[in-house]
Design a protein around this motif. Structure first.
Motif, PDB file in Angstrom:
ATOM      1  N   GLY A  21       0.821  -1.208   0.000  1.00  0.00           N
ATOM      2  CA  GLY A  21       0.000   0.000   0.000  1.00  0.00           C
ATOM      3  C   GLY A  21       0.852   1.254   0.000  1.00  0.00           C
ATOM      4  N   PHE A  22       1.937   1.246   0.751  1.00  0.00           N
ATOM      5  CA  PHE A  22       2.862   2.373   0.811  1.00  0.00           C
ATOM      6  C   PHE A  22       3.517   2.600  -0.549  1.00  0.00           C
ATOM      7  N   LYS A  23       3.970   1.523  -1.182  1.00  0.00           N
ATOM      8  CA  LYS A  23       4.583   1.630  -2.514  1.00  0.00           C
ATOM      9  C   LYS A  23       3.594   2.182  -3.531  1.00  0.00           C
ATOM     10  N   GLY A  34      -5.691   5.454   2.210  1.00  0.00           N
ATOM     11  CA  GLY A  34      -4.484   4.772   1.758  1.00  0.00           C
ATOM     12  C   GLY A  34      -3.355   5.734   1.477  1.00  0.00           C
ATOM     13  N   SER A  35      -3.431   6.940   2.059  1.00  0.00           N
ATOM     14  CA  SER A  35      -2.412   7.965   1.827  1.00  0.00           C
ATOM     15  C   SER A  35      -1.654   8.333   3.085  1.00  0.00           C
ATOM     16  N   GLN A  36      -1.999   7.725   4.200  1.00  0.00           N
ATOM     17  CA  GLN A  36      -1.307   7.989   5.457  1.00  0.00           C
ATOM     18  C   GLN A  36      -0.944   6.655   6.092  1.00  0.00           C
ATOM     19  N   PHE A  37       0.290   6.592   6.602  1.00  0.00           N
ATOM     20  CA  PHE A  37       0.817   5.325   7.120  1.00  0.00           C
ATOM     21  C   PHE A  37       1.545   5.553   8.432  1.00  0.00           C
ATOM     22  N   ALA A  38       1.404   4.633   9.331  1.00  0.00           N
ATOM     23  CA  ALA A  38       2.180   4.668  10.569  1.00  0.00           C
ATOM     24  C   ALA A  38       3.656   4.542  10.211  1.00  0.00           C
ATOM     25  N   ALA A  39       4.502   5.206  10.961  1.00  0.00           N
ATOM     26  CA  ALA A  39       5.947   5.167  10.718  1.00  0.00           C
ATOM     27  C   ALA A  39       6.530   3.890  11.330  1.00  0.00           C
ATOM     28  N   THR A  40       6.225   2.772  10.701  1.00  0.00           N
ATOM     29  CA  THR A  40       6.652   1.463  11.211  1.00  0.00           C
ATOM     30  C   THR A  40       8.104   1.172  10.824  1.00  0.00           C
ATOM     31  N   PRO A  41       8.749   0.274  11.549  1.00  0.00           N
ATOM     32  CA  PRO A  41      10.131  -0.119  11.198  1.00  0.00           C
ATOM     33  C   PRO A  41      10.237  -0.688   9.781  1.00  0.00           C
ATOM     34  N   VAL A  42       9.223  -1.395   9.317  1.00  0.00           N
ATOM     35  CA  VAL A  42       9.245  -1.979   7.970  1.00  0.00           C
ATOM     36  C   VAL A  42       9.300  -0.881   6.913  1.00  0.00           C
ATOM     37  N   LYS A  57      10.209   2.298   7.369  1.00  0.00           N
ATOM     38  CA  LYS A  57      11.464   3.041   7.542  1.00  0.00           C
ATOM     39  C   LYS A  57      12.612   2.302   6.858  1.00  0.00           C
ATOM     40  N   ALA A  58      12.714   1.002   7.078  1.00  0.00           N
ATOM     41  CA  ALA A  58      13.782   0.205   6.478  1.00  0.00           C
ATOM     42  C   ALA A  58      13.687   0.220   4.957  1.00  0.00           C
ATOM     43  N   TRP A  59      12.491   0.125   4.424  1.00  0.00           N
ATOM     44  CA  TRP A  59      12.312   0.137   2.974  1.00  0.00           C
ATOM     45  C   TRP A  59      12.740   1.489   2.399  1.00  0.00           C
ATOM     46  N   LEU A  60      12.391   2.584   3.068  1.00  0.00           N
ATOM     47  CA  LEU A  60      12.779   3.916   2.598  1.00  0.00           C
ATOM     48  C   LEU A  60      14.295   4.105   2.598  1.00  0.00           C
ATOM     49  N   ILE A  61      14.972   3.533   3.567  1.00  0.00           N
ATOM     50  CA  ILE A  61      16.431   3.638   3.637  1.00  0.00           C
ATOM     51  C   ILE A  61      17.070   2.943   2.438  1.00  0.00           C
TER      52      ILE A  61
END
Length: 145
Positions: A30-32, A116-124, A126-130
């Motif tokens: 969903g984030f992607k 579907g445009s707002q997401f919790a700042a989860t570790p998953v 965050k790791a994907w963004l890095i």
């Protein structure tokens, strides 16, 4: 009997892990999708919401947020964005940082494209963004048309 109980425990543990992985996969997918289909992605801390009555059927919620990190779009210190909702709908938020995906109209106004445009700042996430550079991703920005 002990073997049956042990088998049951193993089965439950593996199904719980599968459900957690499925939830994580859905969240990341969903984030992607939000990244691909919008013009602006950032981690923000919402500071306030103003509510304006548009008519008998809708209200406009205007969010003001401090930008903690920009991942796609113009670098901003603060972002102000609009959300149109059903008349009387509550504006619910807290001070916990979230990822948002927004559109920008021709006047430069940022707006929320929908669920579907707002997401919790989860570790998953965050790791994907890095690991991923959003500027190199294909983008259709189709939620913004």
């Amino acid at each position: 009997m002990k073997k049956i109980i042990l088998l049951f425990i193993i089965l439950m543990a593996s199904s719980s892990q599968s459900l957690a992985e499925t939830k994580t996969d859905l969240e990341l997918n969903g984030f992607k999708s939000a990244i691909k289909n919008t013009q602006y992605v950032a981690k923000v801390k919402i500071l306030k919401v103003e509510i304006f009555n548009e008519d008998n059927e809708s209200d406009k919620h205007v969010y003001s947020a401090k930008v903690l990190a920009t991942y796609k779009g113009r670098e901003l210190e603060q972002v102000r964005y609009e959300m149109f909702v059903e008349h009387g709908e509550d504006a619910i938020f807290n001070s916990t940082p979230v990822f948002i995906a927004l559109c920008v109209d021709s006047d430069g106004t940022y707006y929320w494209p929908g669920t579907g445009s707002q997401f919790a700042a989860t570790p998953v996430l965050k790791a994907w963004l890095i690991k991923n550079n959003l500027n190199n991703m294909d983008s259709t920005e189709s939620w913004c048309n």
